[in-house]
Design a protein around this motif. Structure first.
Motif, PDB file in Angstrom:
ATOM      1  N   HIS A 138      -4.429  24.572  41.420  1.00  0.00           N
ATOM      2  CA  HIS A 138      -4.666  24.297  40.002  1.00  0.00           C
ATOM      3  C   HIS A 138      -4.623  25.577  39.169  1.00  0.00           C
ATOM      4  O   HIS A 138      -4.004  25.615  38.113  1.00  0.00           O
ATOM      5  CB  HIS A 138      -6.029  23.625  39.804  1.00  0.00           C
ATOM      6  N   TYR A 182      -5.597  19.363  35.816  1.00  0.00           N
ATOM      7  CA  TYR A 182      -6.247  18.195  36.397  1.00  0.00           C
ATOM      8  C   TYR A 182      -5.838  16.917  35.647  1.00  0.00           C
ATOM      9  O   TYR A 182      -5.564  15.880  36.258  1.00  0.00           O
ATOM     10  CB  TYR A 182      -7.776  18.332  36.354  1.00  0.00           C
ATOM     11  N   PHE A 208       2.467  20.964  42.648  1.00  0.00           N
ATOM     12  CA  PHE A 208       1.056  20.809  42.984  1.00  0.00           C
ATOM     13  C   PHE A 208       0.888  20.588  44.492  1.00  0.00           C
ATOM     14  O   PHE A 208       1.558  19.752  45.087  1.00  0.00           O
ATOM     15  CB  PHE A 208       0.483  19.618  42.211  1.00  0.00           C
TER      16      PHE A 208
END
Length: 116
Positions: free
Chosen positions: A83, A98, A78
């Motif tokens: 995302h 998330y 990440f």
């Protein structure tokens, strides 16, 4: 011997046979000779019986271990803006990514070290 004792004995035997067969199968997939793979499987089953025999424990049926490994990999990749890329790579929704990031941060960012 009661019926329950007989059933449990069969289950224990089934577990050791499964360990033996699984080790043999995996080693053969890695190119190890079948006879050597069979010996390794038998040795591991014997080790479990000798060193863990008489113990009572439960193997979890959930996939928590694998989810944790996957979540760690997601967090490591990440970068704050990827995302969508991670969602595609790990066959998840963006919302799921998330949630993973939020869950790991709630536990404490593994990349952050305490000041004191």
């Amino acid at each position: 011997m009661s019926r329950d004792d007989s059933t449990m004995g069969g289950r224990r035997h089934e577990l050791l046979e499964d360990v033996h067969a699984q080790v043999k199968s995996v080693l053969q997939e890695f190119g190890i000779d079948a006879a050597v793979a069979d010996q390794a499987g038998a040795a591991l089953a014997d080790h479990l019986a000798q060193n863990w025999g008489g113990q009572n424990f439960t193997f979890p049926m959930d996939h928590h271990y694998y989810v944790t490994m996957r979540d760690q990999e997601i967090y490591a990749e990440f970068d704050g803006r990827n995302h969508h890329v991670l969602a595609r790579k790990f066959n998840m929704t963006v919302r799921g990514i998330y949630k993973v990031i939020k869950r790991i941060r709630a536990k404490g960012d593994p990349d952050q070290h305490a000041l004191f």
